[in-house]
Enzyme design. Structure first.
Site, short mmCIF file in Angstrom:
data_model
loop_
_atom_site.label_atom_id
_atom_site.label_comp_id
_atom_site.label_asym_id
_atom_site.label_seq_id
_atom_site.Cartn_x
_atom_site.Cartn_y
_atom_site.Cartn_z
N HIS A 91 0.79 -1.14 0.08
CA HIS A 91 0.02 -0.02 0.34
C HIS A 91 0.80 1.20 0.05
CE1 HIS A 91 -3.55 2.44 0.69
NE2 HIS A 91 -2.78 3.10 1.56
N ASP A 170 -14.63 3.66 7.61
CA ASP A 170 -13.54 4.77 7.02
C ASP A 170 -14.19 5.50 5.83
OD1 ASP A 170 -10.88 5.49 6.69
OD2 ASP A 170 -11.25 4.35 4.79
N ARG A 177 -13.59 13.75 6.87
CA ARG A 177 -12.47 14.43 6.92
C ARG A 177 -12.07 15.45 5.91
NH1 ARG A 177 -8.89 9.71 7.61
NH2 ARG A 177 -7.21 11.12 7.72
N SER A 192 -7.26 4.59 9.04
CA SER A 192 -7.75 4.70 7.79
C SER A 192 -7.13 3.79 6.65
CB SER A 192 -7.71 6.18 6.98
OG SER A 192 -8.47 6.00 5.95
N LYS A 196 -8.75 -0.62 6.33
CA LYS A 196 -9.03 -1.28 4.93
C LYS A 196 -8.22 -2.49 4.60
CE LYS A 196 -8.60 2.79 3.10
NZ LYS A 196 -8.80 4.50 2.92
N1 URA Z 1 -5.12 7.28 2.55
C1 URA Z 1 -6.04 6.75 3.07
O1 URA Z 1 -6.54 5.48 2.69
N2 URA Z 1 -6.67 7.37 4.29
C2 URA Z 1 -6.00 8.42 4.85
O2 URA Z 1 -6.35 8.97 5.85
C3 URA Z 1 -4.96 8.86 3.97
C4 URA Z 1 -4.39 8.41 2.84
#
Ligand code: URA
Length: 446
Positions: A91, A170, A177, A192, A196
């Site tokens: 990621h 999220d 946000r 966040s 995921k």
């Molecule tokens: N990427 C994400 O998935 N969440 C965040 O808060 C910032 C970047």
């Protein structure tokens, strides 16, 4: 006489005030809050106020882990253990010109380790893997969980969008946000990203945490703190997680813009791309191979990755991926079949000197304004437009030498892009140092 204390029901306002005053929230309070805003019982204005309190007061590692687990379990949690021995993932925290997933996943798969990835779309100045892959005519990013699992088992490589209802908490919190100035908070970003990843079934994850002008984290210290928080969440959740800290002051690689980046990824998979971008991909792939237990160290991992490219196995894997997901695999031999812009214009350097800055955020915003990115979720995009860089920070250039090639479909937007790209590039008479690719790595604190 025995007095039994009546249980006081929890209230969102008390939890907001507690965090506002810098206190530590309990596991129960965090779960109550996450469940409440996910099912709509806690309204957006209270969730936003709470996010702002977290932004200012922070969270302990334990609170961050509790928040992550509550968000990860707010929807479906995928279990891939029936199709692979180890669900491996990577990621990136997002950036400009970051087409590494398109290169790294086929390389790792070519080294015998299956990889299935659920990726996202671009937002604002950052690009998204799904948008890049959709530059390939016919490529389908919408797979069901069963299709995802079947392809992971039979092909050993999947690159799709998020399937099912993963971490809806999220999704909701991120949308708030985004419009309340509460994105740049280490515990909120860490929870966040990791919620995921945990919900998607990943058991081993290499995180690529970006630093600089085109990233959420402006400096190495903050990026290291974010990375440490994420790898510790992984440890808490019994996953193998490590993080690399990498540069995002200037765009990654040479191309920025969806189809142009696919072309650069294809060139790299064929061993015909730039050494610098290939080195970045081999490094991340090497750590994935270490976590998967097939490489003993980074040296061996890098060699395995480079070997997969040189032997033609990596591009073979990418071809299988594209064909399996319905894409026109002939673009791999004939990249001219990818979407291309009507207007292709070279931008020369106005002066002689050394390049001190190519502001990644500004280049990303330029491509977005050309139509290659979206301001709001769901906006249509133009896959053909973008920018190709001809130089990197540290290079010397002569007046008149080409700095960028612009690919546009609109004269006015092209004219604005020229000005913006020149303003994003700082050239002076003083010598300039090249930027590093990586700033280090972060492992769980045991
Ligand atoms: N990427 C994400 O998935 N969440 C965040 O808060 C910032 C970047």
């Amino acid at each position: 006489m025995c007095i039994i204390a009546a249980e006081v029901p929890m209230r969102a306002v008390d939890i907001i005030e507690k965090k506002r005053d810098g206190e530590t929230l309990t596991h129960e309070e965090i779960h109550f809050f996450v469940n409440g805003f996910t099912n709509g019982e806690i309204p957006d204005y209270q969730t936003s106020a709470w996010a702002m309190a977290v932004l200012f007061q922070g969270m302990t590692p334990k609170e961050t882990a509790d928040l992550t687990m509550a968000m990860a379990h707010s929807g479906d949690v995928i279990d891939l253990s029936d199709v692979v021995d180890l669900a491996l993932d990577k990621h990136s925290t997002g950036g400009v010109g970051d087409k590494t997933t398109l290169v790294i996943e086929p390389i790792v798969s070519a080294c015998g380790v299956p990889v299935g990835k659920m990726s996202g779309r671009g937002l604002s100045f950052t690009g998204g893997t799904l948008d890049k892959m959709e530059s390939i005519p016919g490529y389908n990013v919408n797979l069901t969980i069963d299709e995802f699992k079947h392809q992971l088992k039979t092909v050993g490589l999947v690159l799709a969008g998020q399937t099912g209802d993963l971490a809806p908490a999220d999704g909701k919190l991120y949308a708030l946000r985004d419009v309340t100035g509460t994105v740049p908070s280490i515990p909120l970003i860490a929870s966040s990203v990791m919620s995921k990843k945990l919900a998607s079934g990943a058991q081993a994850i290499v995180l690529d945490v970006k630093i600089g002008l085109g990233a959420f984290m402006p400096d190495v210290d903050q990026a290291r703190e974010l990375a440490q928080r994420m790898v510790d969440i992984g440890l808490h959740a019994d996953r193998k997680v490590m993080a690399l800290l990498s540069d995002m002051n200037q765009p990654l690689g040479w191309a920025v813009g969806n189809a142009l980046e696919v072309k650069e990824a294809i060139d790299t998979l064929k061993g015909q791309g730039s050494k610098e971008f290939a080195d970045h991909c081999y490094e991340v792939a090497a750590y994935m191979l270490i976590l998967a237990g097939v490489a003993k160290d980074t040296d061996e991992g890098r060699k395995m990755a480079a070997g997969a490219v040189q032997a033609g196995r990596a591009i073979e894997r990418f071809t299988a991926l594209v064909a399996t997901q319905g894409g026109d695999a002939s673009v791999i031999e004939h990249p001219e079949k990818l979407p291309h812009a009507d207007l292709v214009q070279e931008i020369p350097s106005p002066i002689t000197g050394s390049i001190h800055q190519i502001n990644a955020r500004e280049v990303g915003l330029t491509v977005m304004q050309l139509g290659g990115g979206r301001e709001r979720k769901g906006d249509p995009i133009d896959h053909a437009v973008g920018v190709v860089l001809h130089h990197r920070v540290g290079d010397k250039v002569q007046r008149g030498e080409v700095l960028f090639t612009l690919h546009a479909n609109d004269d006015d937007k092209a004219a604005q892009a020229v000005q913006r790209l020149l303003a994003a590039t700082k050239i002076s008479q003083k010598p300039a140092e090249p930027l590093p690719l990586f700033y280090g790595s972060v492992w769980p604190e045991v």
